[in-house]
Design a protein around this motif. Structure first.
Motif, PDB file in Angstrom:
ATOM      1  N   TYR A 106       0.815  -1.215   0.000  1.00 25.45           N
ATOM      2  CA  TYR A 106       0.000   0.000   0.000  1.00 25.45           C
ATOM      3  C   TYR A 106       0.855   1.274   0.000  1.00 25.45           C
ATOM      4  O   TYR A 106       0.314   2.377   0.002  1.00 25.45           O
ATOM      5  CB  TYR A 106      -0.935   0.008   1.210  1.00 25.45           C
ATOM      6  N   GLY A 107       2.175   1.087   0.004  1.00 20.61           N
ATOM      7  CA  GLY A 107       3.061   2.238  -0.153  1.00 20.61           C
ATOM      8  C   GLY A 107       3.618   2.837   1.117  1.00 20.61           C
ATOM      9  O   GLY A 107       4.279   3.883   1.080  1.00 20.61           O
ATOM     10  N   ALA A 108       3.404   2.190   2.254  1.00 18.87           N
ATOM     11  CA  ALA A 108       3.903   2.741   3.521  1.00 18.87           C
ATOM     12  C   ALA A 108       5.361   2.371   3.750  1.00 18.87           C
ATOM     13  O   ALA A 108       5.842   1.339   3.276  1.00 18.87           O
ATOM     14  CB  ALA A 108       3.060   2.223   4.679  1.00 18.87           C
ATOM     15  N   GLU A 109       6.047   3.207   4.496  1.00 25.48           N
ATOM     16  CA  GLU A 109       7.398   2.882   4.959  1.00 25.48           C
ATOM     17  C   GLU A 109       7.251   2.135   6.280  1.00 25.48           C
ATOM     18  O   GLU A 109       6.479   2.548   7.150  1.00 25.48           O
ATOM     19  CB  GLU A 109       8.220   4.154   5.179  1.00 25.48           C
ATOM     20  N   ILE A 110       7.979   1.030   6.449  1.00 23.62           N
ATOM     21  CA  ILE A 110       7.865   0.215   7.653  1.00 23.62           C
ATOM     22  C   ILE A 110       9.129   0.339   8.492  1.00 23.62           C
ATOM     23  O   ILE A 110      10.246   0.249   7.976  1.00 23.62           O
ATOM     24  CB  ILE A 110       7.614  -1.261   7.319  1.00 23.62           C
ATOM     25  N   VAL A 111       8.940   0.543   9.788  1.00 25.16           N
ATOM     26  CA  VAL A 111      10.028   0.531  10.767  1.00 25.16           C
ATOM     27  C   VAL A 111       9.749  -0.632  11.711  1.00 25.16           C
ATOM     28  O   VAL A 111       8.688  -0.671  12.357  1.00 25.16           O
ATOM     29  CB  VAL A 111      10.100   1.862  11.546  1.00 25.16           C
ATOM     30  N   PHE A 112      10.669  -1.589  11.799  1.00 25.30           N
ATOM     31  CA  PHE A 112      10.446  -2.774  12.621  1.00 25.30           C
ATOM     32  C   PHE A 112      10.972  -2.590  14.047  1.00 25.30           C
ATOM     33  O   PHE A 112      11.903  -1.821  14.282  1.00 25.30           O
ATOM     34  CB  PHE A 112      11.126  -3.994  11.992  1.00 25.30           C
ATOM     35  N   TYR A 113      10.359  -3.314  15.000  1.00 25.17           N
ATOM     36  CA  TYR A 113      10.807  -3.306  16.385  1.00 25.17           C
ATOM     37  C   TYR A 113      10.572  -4.687  16.995  1.00 25.17           C
ATOM     38  O   TYR A 113       9.853  -5.524  16.422  1.00 25.17           O
ATOM     39  CB  TYR A 113      10.049  -2.237  17.189  1.00 25.17           C
ATOM     40  N   ASP A 114      11.171  -4.942  18.141  1.00 21.27           N
ATOM     41  CA  ASP A 114      10.992  -6.187  18.880  1.00 21.27           C
ATOM     42  C   ASP A 114       9.913  -5.962  19.938  1.00 21.27           C
ATOM     43  O   ASP A 114      10.110  -5.184  20.883  1.00 21.27           O
ATOM     44  CB  ASP A 114      12.306  -6.601  19.543  1.00 21.27           C
ATOM     45  N   ARG A 115       8.775  -6.646  19.799  1.00 22.96           N
ATOM     46  CA  ARG A 115       7.641  -6.397  20.696  1.00 22.96           C
ATOM     47  C   ARG A 115       7.937  -6.787  22.153  1.00 22.96           C
ATOM     48  O   ARG A 115       7.243  -6.349  23.066  1.00 22.96           O
ATOM     49  CB  ARG A 115       6.377  -7.103  20.192  1.00 22.96           C
ATOM     50  N   TYR A 116       8.954  -7.626  22.368  1.00 21.61           N
ATOM     51  CA  TYR A 116       9.252  -8.084  23.725  1.00 21.61           C
ATOM     52  C   TYR A 116      10.322  -7.249  24.430  1.00 21.61           C
ATOM     53  O   TYR A 116      10.481  -7.355  25.648  1.00 21.61           O
ATOM     54  CB  TYR A 116       9.673  -9.560  23.695  1.00 21.61           C
ATOM     55  N   THR A 117      11.044  -6.414  23.686  1.00 21.87           N
ATOM     56  CA  THR A 117      12.117  -5.633  24.314  1.00 21.87           C
ATOM     57  C   THR A 117      12.033  -4.139  24.020  1.00 21.87           C
ATOM     58  O   THR A 117      12.708  -3.354  24.699  1.00 21.87           O
ATOM     59  CB  THR A 117      13.500  -6.128  23.852  1.00 21.87           C
ATOM     60  N   GLU A 118      11.240  -3.738  23.053  1.00 20.08           N
ATOM     61  CA  GLU A 118      11.166  -2.330  22.674  1.00 20.08           C
ATOM     62  C   GLU A 118       9.744  -1.802  22.822  1.00 20.08           C
ATOM     63  O   GLU A 118       8.776  -2.572  22.758  1.00 20.08           O
ATOM     64  CB  GLU A 118      11.637  -2.132  21.228  1.00 20.08           C
ATOM     65  N   ASN A 119       9.632  -0.508  22.995  1.00 23.55           N
ATOM     66  CA  ASN A 119       8.339   0.138  23.182  1.00 23.55           C
ATOM     67  C   ASN A 119       7.913   0.816  21.881  1.00 23.55           C
ATOM     68  O   ASN A 119       8.504   1.807  21.462  1.00 23.55           O
ATOM     69  CB  ASN A 119       8.447   1.171  24.317  1.00 23.55           C
ATOM     70  N   ARG A 120       6.879   0.253  21.262  1.00 19.58           N
ATOM     71  CA  ARG A 120       6.454   0.768  19.957  1.00 19.58           C
ATOM     72  C   ARG A 120       5.906   2.188  20.046  1.00 19.58           C
ATOM     73  O   ARG A 120       6.023   2.966  19.099  1.00 19.58           O
ATOM     74  CB  ARG A 120       5.399  -0.157  19.345  1.00 19.58           C
ATOM     75  N   ALA A 121       5.302   2.528  21.166  1.00 17.45           N
ATOM     76  CA  ALA A 121       4.757   3.875  21.322  1.00 17.45           C
ATOM     77  C   ALA A 121       5.876   4.910  21.355  1.00 17.45           C
ATOM     78  O   ALA A 121       5.784   5.972  20.733  1.00 17.45           O
ATOM     79  CB  ALA A 121       3.904   3.962  22.579  1.00 17.45           C
ATOM     80  N   GLU A 122       6.949   4.596  22.096  1.00 17.36           N
ATOM     81  CA  GLU A 122       8.082   5.513  22.148  1.00 17.36           C
ATOM     82  C   GLU A 122       8.670   5.729  20.759  1.00 17.36           C
ATOM     83  O   GLU A 122       8.978   6.852  20.350  1.00 17.36           O
ATOM     84  CB  GLU A 122       9.162   4.973  23.094  1.00 17.36           C
ATOM     85  N   ILE A 123       8.859   4.635  20.040  1.00 13.12           N
ATOM     86  CA  ILE A 123       9.423   4.713  18.691  1.00 13.12           C
ATOM     87  C   ILE A 123       8.520   5.548  17.789  1.00 13.12           C
ATOM     88  O   ILE A 123       8.982   6.429  17.049  1.00 13.12           O
ATOM     89  CB  ILE A 123       9.593   3.295  18.096  1.00 13.12           C
ATOM     90  N   SER A 124       7.223   5.302  17.847  1.00 12.63           N
ATOM     91  CA  SER A 124       6.271   5.994  16.974  1.00 12.63           C
ATOM     92  C   SER A 124       6.205   7.485  17.285  1.00 12.63           C
ATOM     93  O   SER A 124       6.150   8.321  16.381  1.00 12.63           O
ATOM     94  CB  SER A 124       4.882   5.368  17.121  1.00 12.63           C
TER      95      SER A 124
END
Length: 340
Positions: free
Chosen positions: A135-153
């Motif tokens: 769909y054309g989005a850029e993806i940034v990956f993270y580790d759900r068990y060690t990183e905080n997706r909210a902080e990254i976002s």
């Protein structure tokens, strides 16, 4: 300012970029319907005499697995982007998701000419990663068990001056999801019970707003995977309960807590929250494939599994059931269907 904590269980993050808490209402659901009209599919409501006979009730399945992007998430994503002011939209949007919200934001953003960056766990289903990229989005990956997706976002949104669209803790997302129940009840008429999958709470909260306004006497029930019953604990305790990252085949419901925007609605309008096992989800996935020729992902089967396995008592009632999505990798589906 708003604070939040996410999957990694780290310290709360102070977020100065979000507006003050705004709890959506049924009027917001009606506004969402107007915004998404012509963009979101009005998905069919399906029935099965076999399923009815099995539970002794009249069941009405709202097939959001046939929604654009393969899940109900398109409703909330499109509404949230459409509600942005033009000056904000030009900087794009950032979202975080294990899959369905990722696809929905990517797709809705493309349709509205808005750039999108999606933060996804490394272990998200391949089909959902591929669709989000497609769909054309850029993806940034993270580790759900060690990183905080909210902080990254939030860091990415600040860097890009983009709007952050969380998967469930956002008033316009919640309002958009509520249009699914609104359509269901308008099509089939009065129902005695509405049963809805529960992950982060956006779908259940939105559907509760719609149901209480259009079928006020109906019983509203949310359904979680057994391994991730934070919503059930929260409703019974009267406050948001946080749990470690759960593990279940219901990959779209592996949240650790409900949202600040949706919990007040759930607390006020939802009658009960129950759980189902992975084994029950597997059997329900198989039922839809074999008997109704539908591809429904395990998360999408949460509500149906509770009804069809007797977790929710509904004999003699008219029951609305939301099938929330159908985005499951074909190899995974083949494996699921092959298990006995």
């Amino acid at each position: 300012m708003t604070t939040f904590q996410d999957e990694s269980g780290g310290h709360p993050v102070l977020d100065p970029s979000l507006p003050p808490l705004r709890i959506p209402t049924f009027d917001d659901v009606l506004a969402a319907r107007a915004r998404i009209s012509g963009a979101a599919h009005k998905t069919p409501v399906l029935t099965s005499r076999t399923a009815d006979a099995r539970v002794g009730a009249s069941l009405f399945f709202k097939a959001e697995n046939l929604q654009r992007g393969g899940a109900f998430k398109f409703r909330g994503a499109y509404n949230a982007i459409a509600a942005l002011e033009a000056g904000v939209r030009q900087n794009g949007v950032v979202a975080y998701s294990s899959g369905n919200h990722a696809q929905a934001v990517a797709y809705a953003a493309r349709l509205q000419g808005v750039s999108a960056t999606i933060v996804m766990p490394k272990d998200a289903p391949e089909i959902k990663i591929a669709a989000t990229k497609g769909y054309g989005a850029e993806i940034v990956f993270y580790d759900r068990y060690t990183e905080n997706r909210a902080e990254i976002s939030h860091r990415l949104a600040a860097q890009q001056r983009a709007a952050l669209i969380p998967p469930y803790d956002h008033p316009d997302v919640i309002a958009g999801q509520g249009t699914a129940a609104l359509e269901l009840i308008e099509e089939v008429g009065a129902i005695d019970m509405l049963v809805v999958p529960l992950g982060g709470g956006g779908l259940l909260a939105g559907c509760a707003l719609a149901a209480r306004a259009t079928a006020p006497a109906c019983t509203i029930v949310g359904v979680e995977p057994e391994a991730g019953n934070d919503g059930q604990q929260s409703l019974r305790k009267g406050e948001v309960v946080r749990i470690p990252v759960p593990k279940s085949i219901a990959d779209g419901a592996l949240t650790t807590h409900l949202g600040a925007h949706n919990f007040p609605i759930l607390k006020d309008k939802v009658d009960d929250i129950v759980t189902v096992s992975d084994a029950q989800l597997l059997e329900t996935v198989r039922f839809f494939a074999e008997r109704m020729k539908l591809v429904v992902e395990p998360t999408g089967c949460l509500a149906a599994a509770a009804v069809m396995h007797g977790t929710v008592a509904c004999a003699g009632k008219r029951v609305g059931i939301v099938l929330s999505g159908g985005n499951v990798d074909l190899k995974v589906l083949a494996a699921l269907l092959g298990e006995r």
